[in-house]
Scaffold this motif. Structure first.
Motif, PDB file in Angstrom:
ATOM      1  N   MET A 164       0.832  -1.193   0.000  1.00  0.00           N
ATOM      2  CA  MET A 164       0.000   0.000   0.000  1.00  0.00           C
ATOM      3  C   MET A 164       0.873   1.251   0.000  1.00  0.00           C
ATOM      4  SD  MET A 164      -2.860  -1.159   2.794  1.00  0.00           S
ATOM      5  CE  MET A 164      -1.619  -1.757   3.919  1.00  0.00           C
ATOM      6  N   ALA A 165       0.219   2.394  -0.197  1.00  0.00           N
ATOM      7  CA  ALA A 165       0.910   3.682  -0.146  1.00  0.00           C
ATOM      8  C   ALA A 165       0.040   4.662   0.628  1.00  0.00           C
ATOM      9  CB  ALA A 165       1.175   4.186  -1.564  1.00  0.00           C
ATOM     10  N   GLY A 166       0.621   5.837   0.949  1.00  0.00           N
ATOM     11  CA  GLY A 166      -0.138   6.879   1.607  1.00  0.00           C
ATOM     12  C   GLY A 166      -0.631   6.478   2.979  1.00  0.00           C
ATOM     13  N   ASP A 167      -1.875   6.864   3.304  1.00  0.00           N
ATOM     14  CA  ASP A 167      -2.444   6.591   4.619  1.00  0.00           C
ATOM     15  C   ASP A 167      -2.552   5.093   4.894  1.00  0.00           C
ATOM     16  OD1 ASP A 167      -2.604   9.155   5.453  1.00  0.00           O
ATOM     17  OD2 ASP A 167      -4.788   9.243   5.590  1.00  0.00           O
ATOM     18  N   GLY A 168      -2.853   4.309   3.859  1.00  0.00           N
ATOM     19  CA  GLY A 168      -2.960   2.865   4.056  1.00  0.00           C
ATOM     20  C   GLY A 168      -1.656   2.267   4.542  1.00  0.00           C
ATOM     21  N   GLN A 169      -0.560   2.705   3.940  1.00  0.00           N
ATOM     22  CA  GLN A 169       0.752   2.226   4.371  1.00  0.00           C
ATOM     23  C   GLN A 169       1.075   2.714   5.775  1.00  0.00           C
ATOM     24  OE1 GLN A 169       4.300   3.918   2.457  1.00  0.00           O
ATOM     25  NE2 GLN A 169       5.034   1.819   2.153  1.00  0.00           N
ATOM     26  N   ALA A 170       0.745   3.980   6.058  1.00  0.00           N
ATOM     27  CA  ALA A 170       1.018   4.536   7.389  1.00  0.00           C
ATOM     28  C   ALA A 170       0.223   3.792   8.457  1.00  0.00           C
ATOM     29  CB  ALA A 170       0.679   6.028   7.418  1.00  0.00           C
ATOM     30  N   ARG A 171      -1.002   3.425   8.155  1.00  0.00           N
ATOM     31  CA  ARG A 171      -1.833   2.707   9.126  1.00  0.00           C
ATOM     32  C   ARG A 171      -1.250   1.328   9.423  1.00  0.00           C
ATOM     33  NH1 ARG A 171      -7.756   2.746   6.806  1.00  0.00           N
ATOM     34  NH2 ARG A 171      -8.247   1.834   8.846  1.00  0.00           N
ATOM     35  N   ALA A 172      -0.770   0.635   8.370  1.00  0.00           N
ATOM     36  CA  ALA A 172      -0.152  -0.676   8.577  1.00  0.00           C
ATOM     37  C   ALA A 172       1.133  -0.551   9.380  1.00  0.00           C
ATOM     38  CB  ALA A 172       0.118  -1.344   7.227  1.00  0.00           C
ATOM     39  N   GLN A 173       1.943   0.464   9.068  1.00  0.00           N
ATOM     40  CA  GLN A 173       3.204   0.668   9.794  1.00  0.00           C
ATOM     41  C   GLN A 173       2.944   1.048  11.248  1.00  0.00           C
ATOM     42  OE1 GLN A 173       5.164   3.613   7.374  1.00  0.00           O
ATOM     43  NE2 GLN A 173       6.054   2.075   6.003  1.00  0.00           N
ATOM     44  N   TRP A 174       1.869   1.798  11.481  1.00  0.00           N
ATOM     45  CA  TRP A 174       1.518   2.160  12.855  1.00  0.00           C
ATOM     46  C   TRP A 174       1.216   0.914  13.681  1.00  0.00           C
ATOM     47  CZ3 TRP A 174       1.770   5.288  16.728  1.00  0.00           C
ATOM     48  CH2 TRP A 174       0.861   5.180  17.787  1.00  0.00           C
ATOM     49  N   ASN A 175       0.400   0.020  13.149  1.00  0.00           N
ATOM     50  CA  ASN A 175       0.068  -1.207  13.875  1.00  0.00           C
ATOM     51  C   ASN A 175       1.320  -2.030  14.155  1.00  0.00           C
ATOM     52  OD1 ASN A 175      -2.656  -0.601  13.998  1.00  0.00           O
ATOM     53  ND2 ASN A 175      -3.158  -1.756  12.152  1.00  0.00           N
ATOM     54  N   GLU A 176       2.224  -2.097  13.186  1.00  0.00           N
ATOM     55  CA  GLU A 176       3.473  -2.820  13.407  1.00  0.00           C
ATOM     56  C   GLU A 176       4.286  -2.155  14.516  1.00  0.00           C
ATOM     57  OE1 GLU A 176       5.519  -2.928   9.696  1.00  0.00           O
ATOM     58  OE2 GLU A 176       4.032  -4.229   8.720  1.00  0.00           O
ATOM     59  N   SER A 177       4.324  -0.834  14.517  1.00  0.00           N
ATOM     60  CA  SER A 177       5.158  -0.123  15.490  1.00  0.00           C
ATOM     61  C   SER A 177       4.654  -0.296  16.917  1.00  0.00           C
ATOM     62  CB  SER A 177       5.245   1.369  15.132  1.00  0.00           C
ATOM     63  OG  SER A 177       4.021   2.032  15.405  1.00  0.00           O
ATOM     64  N   ILE A 178       3.333  -0.254  17.140  1.00  0.00           N
ATOM     65  CA  ILE A 178       2.873  -0.385  18.533  1.00  0.00           C
ATOM     66  C   ILE A 178       2.975  -1.837  19.009  1.00  0.00           C
ATOM     67  CG2 ILE A 178       1.409   1.660  18.497  1.00  0.00           C
ATOM     68  CD1 ILE A 178      -1.027  -0.100  18.246  1.00  0.00           C
ATOM     69  N   VAL A 179       2.919  -2.785  18.087  1.00  0.00           N
ATOM     70  CA  VAL A 179       3.115  -4.184  18.471  1.00  0.00           C
ATOM     71  C   VAL A 179       4.578  -4.432  18.844  1.00  0.00           C
ATOM     72  CG1 VAL A 179       3.320  -6.484  17.450  1.00  0.00           C
ATOM     73  CG2 VAL A 179       1.143  -5.277  17.348  1.00  0.00           C
ATOM     74  N   GLN A 180       5.496  -3.930  18.014  1.00  0.00           N
ATOM     75  CA  GLN A 180       6.914  -4.189  18.238  1.00  0.00           C
ATOM     76  C   GLN A 180       7.503  -3.362  19.382  1.00  0.00           C
ATOM     77  OE1 GLN A 180       7.950  -3.465  13.963  1.00  0.00           O
ATOM     78  NE2 GLN A 180       9.094  -5.369  14.134  1.00  0.00           N
ATOM     79  N   ALA A 181       7.158  -2.081  19.434  1.00  0.00           N
ATOM     80  CA  ALA A 181       7.819  -1.166  20.375  1.00  0.00           C
ATOM     81  C   ALA A 181       7.096  -1.035  21.704  1.00  0.00           C
ATOM     82  CB  ALA A 181       7.956   0.218  19.731  1.00  0.00           C
ATOM     83  N   ILE A 182       5.806  -1.456  21.774  1.00  0.00           N
ATOM     84  CA  ILE A 182       5.045  -1.251  23.003  1.00  0.00           C
ATOM     85  C   ILE A 182       4.457  -2.554  23.537  1.00  0.00           C
ATOM     86  CG2 ILE A 182       3.148   0.019  24.057  1.00  0.00           C
ATOM     87  CD1 ILE A 182       3.503   2.195  21.997  1.00  0.00           C
ATOM     88  N   ALA A 183       3.733  -3.301  22.695  1.00  0.00           N
ATOM     89  CA  ALA A 183       3.112  -4.543  23.181  1.00  0.00           C
ATOM     90  C   ALA A 183       4.162  -5.597  23.531  1.00  0.00           C
ATOM     91  CB  ALA A 183       2.136  -5.088  22.137  1.00  0.00           C
ATOM     92  N   ALA A 184       5.205  -5.730  22.697  1.00  0.00           N
ATOM     93  CA  ALA A 184       6.229  -6.748  22.965  1.00  0.00           C
ATOM     94  C   ALA A 184       6.971  -6.502  24.283  1.00  0.00           C
ATOM     95  CB  ALA A 184       7.207  -6.844  21.791  1.00  0.00           C
ATOM     96  N   PRO A 185       7.460  -5.273  24.566  1.00  0.00           N
ATOM     97  CA  PRO A 185       8.079  -5.039  25.875  1.00  0.00           C
ATOM     98  C   PRO A 185       7.108  -5.267  27.040  1.00  0.00           C
ATOM     99  CG  PRO A 185       8.631  -3.261  24.356  1.00  0.00           C
ATOM    100  CD  PRO A 185       7.599  -4.098  23.677  1.00  0.00           C
ATOM    101  N   SER A 186       5.833  -4.968  26.819  1.00  0.00           N
ATOM    102  CA  SER A 186       4.831  -5.220  27.866  1.00  0.00           C
ATOM    103  C   SER A 186       4.700  -6.718  28.113  1.00  0.00           C
ATOM    104  CB  SER A 186       3.480  -4.631  27.456  1.00  0.00           C
ATOM    105  OG  SER A 186       3.554  -3.231  27.313  1.00  0.00           O
ATOM    106  N   TYR A 187       4.771  -7.499  27.057  1.00  0.00           N
ATOM    107  CA  TYR A 187       4.703  -8.961  27.164  1.00  0.00           C
ATOM    108  C   TYR A 187       5.905  -9.489  27.938  1.00  0.00           C
ATOM    109  CZ  TYR A 187       3.727 -13.741  25.364  1.00  0.00           C
ATOM    110  OH  TYR A 187       3.436 -15.083  25.229  1.00  0.00           O
ATOM    111  N   VAL A 188       7.088  -8.936  27.661  1.00  0.00           N
ATOM    112  CA  VAL A 188       8.296  -9.338  28.394  1.00  0.00           C
ATOM    113  C   VAL A 188       8.129  -9.045  29.884  1.00  0.00           C
ATOM    114  CG1 VAL A 188      10.762  -8.889  28.721  1.00  0.00           C
ATOM    115  CG2 VAL A 188       9.825  -9.063  26.398  1.00  0.00           C
ATOM    116  N   ARG A 189       7.637  -7.847  30.203  1.00  0.00           N
ATOM    117  CA  ARG A 189       7.428  -7.480  31.616  1.00  0.00           C
ATOM    118  C   ARG A 189       6.421  -8.410  32.265  1.00  0.00           C
ATOM    119  NH1 ARG A 189       6.445  -2.509  29.734  1.00  0.00           N
ATOM    120  NH2 ARG A 189       4.344  -2.494  30.646  1.00  0.00           N
ATOM    121  N   LEU A 190       5.366  -8.757  31.549  1.00  0.00           N
ATOM    122  CA  LEU A 190       4.334  -9.626  32.114  1.00  0.00           C
ATOM    123  C   LEU A 190       4.916 -10.975  32.528  1.00  0.00           C
ATOM    124  CD1 LEU A 190       0.716 -10.092  30.842  1.00  0.00           C
ATOM    125  CD2 LEU A 190       2.100 -12.078  31.400  1.00  0.00           C
TER     126      LEU A 190
END
Length: 291
Positions: A164-190
């Motif tokens: 995808m391009a434009g907003d569609g690409q940004a939306r996909a990258q956003w979901n990847e970023s919060i999973v990798q940078a936020i949810a994954a460290p939270s999982y480690v802490r859990l």
């Protein structure tokens, strides 16, 4: 689990012939305190939408259920359940995207988290994706994953895609970023916290780890989680000293779990030997390079 304020849900049946309704089910948070309330609603009252450093917001919820649907009456919910919920505001690429002026129209909030049932134990692949409320998306993980996800147009799935391009690409990258940078460290802490506080035992802790084949967004989460636990004491070794819990990067996984003589020799030398109950977990730890 991930709602900001709701503490109790009751379901009533009001028959036409009755003067008042009859409660048929009640589920509530039994350990609600002011501290837990503040943590549950933290993202609403946070001093900064994007903090300079990630902020961890973790807590335990004791959830009690009575009436139709609880396990004692043949249903699916247990009368008493203990859950650990680990959230985080900000982190890595998610914070960068939320601060990007070119994406300001998306109003991105870098908040995500995970939840695991500590008791009674659960199946290893019951997890769902949440956007505060559960989505009809099974993710093949032993945890639930929540976040300010960008959703599909019917709001029934997490937006994803690489062509995808434009907003569609940004939306996909956003979901990847919060999973990798936020949810994954939270999982480690859990996982680390559940072990450190004795919320799980050497017999049950393996249920918290990914053990099923994953793809897409959830494989990205697993990759980051497996990196994050490499230096954390999250595997049980009966012969390790001084602690029985060792980091994956420091332990030894036996090639043949049935070679009792070799295991006995290694244990006698106090080698940090980890003999796992679940073959799938051993395969996952090796596949993702944790051990």
């Amino acid at each position: 689990l991930f709602l900001k304020n709701v503490e109790c849900i009751e379901i009533y049946d009001w028959k036409a012939s009755n003067e008042c309704p009859t409660m048929i089910h009640r589920t509530s948070i039994s350990n609600a305190t002011e501290n837990i309330r503040k943590r549950r609603s933290y993202v609403l009252d946070a001093p900064l939408r994007v903090p300079p450093k990630p902020v961890a917001v973790d807590y335990i919820l004791d959830i009690q259920s009575t009436g139709i649907g609880v396990i004692e009456n043949g249903g699916k919910a247990h009368g008493t359940e203990r859950w650990m919920v680990c959230n985080q505001l900000g982190g890595g690429r998610a914070s960068d995207m939320a601060n990007d002026p070119e994406l300001s129209h998306m109003k991105l909030i870098p908040w995500a988290g995970v939840a695991a049932r500590l008791s009674p134990p659960h199946d290893a692949n019951f997890g769902k994706a949440y956007c505060f409320l559960p989505l009809p998306v099974q993710i093949q993980l032993p945890i639930h994953v929540n976040g300010y996800f960008e959703l599909s147009s019917n709001r029934r799935d997490v937006w994803s895609g690489s062509d995808m391009a434009g907003d569609g690409q940004a939306r996909a990258q956003w979901n990847e970023s919060i999973v990798q940078a936020i949810a994954a460290p939270s999982y480690v802490r859990l996982v680390a916290s559940a072990i450190r506080t004795n919320c799980v035992s050497s017999d049950t802790y393996e249920l918290l780890f990914p053990q099923k084949p994953l793809s897409g967004l959830w494989d990205l989460l697993c990759i980051e989680f497996m990196k994050g636990i490499r230096s954390q004491p999250v595997l049980f070794s009966d012969c390790a000293e001084p602690s029985k819990w060792v980091a994956p990067s420091q332990c030894i996984l036996p090639d043949n779990d049935d070679d009792s003589k070799l295991l006995e020799i290694l244990a006698g030398d106090r080698i940090p030997l980890v003999k796992l109950q679940r073959k799938e977990l051993k395969e996952a730890l090796l596949k993702y390079g944790s051990c």
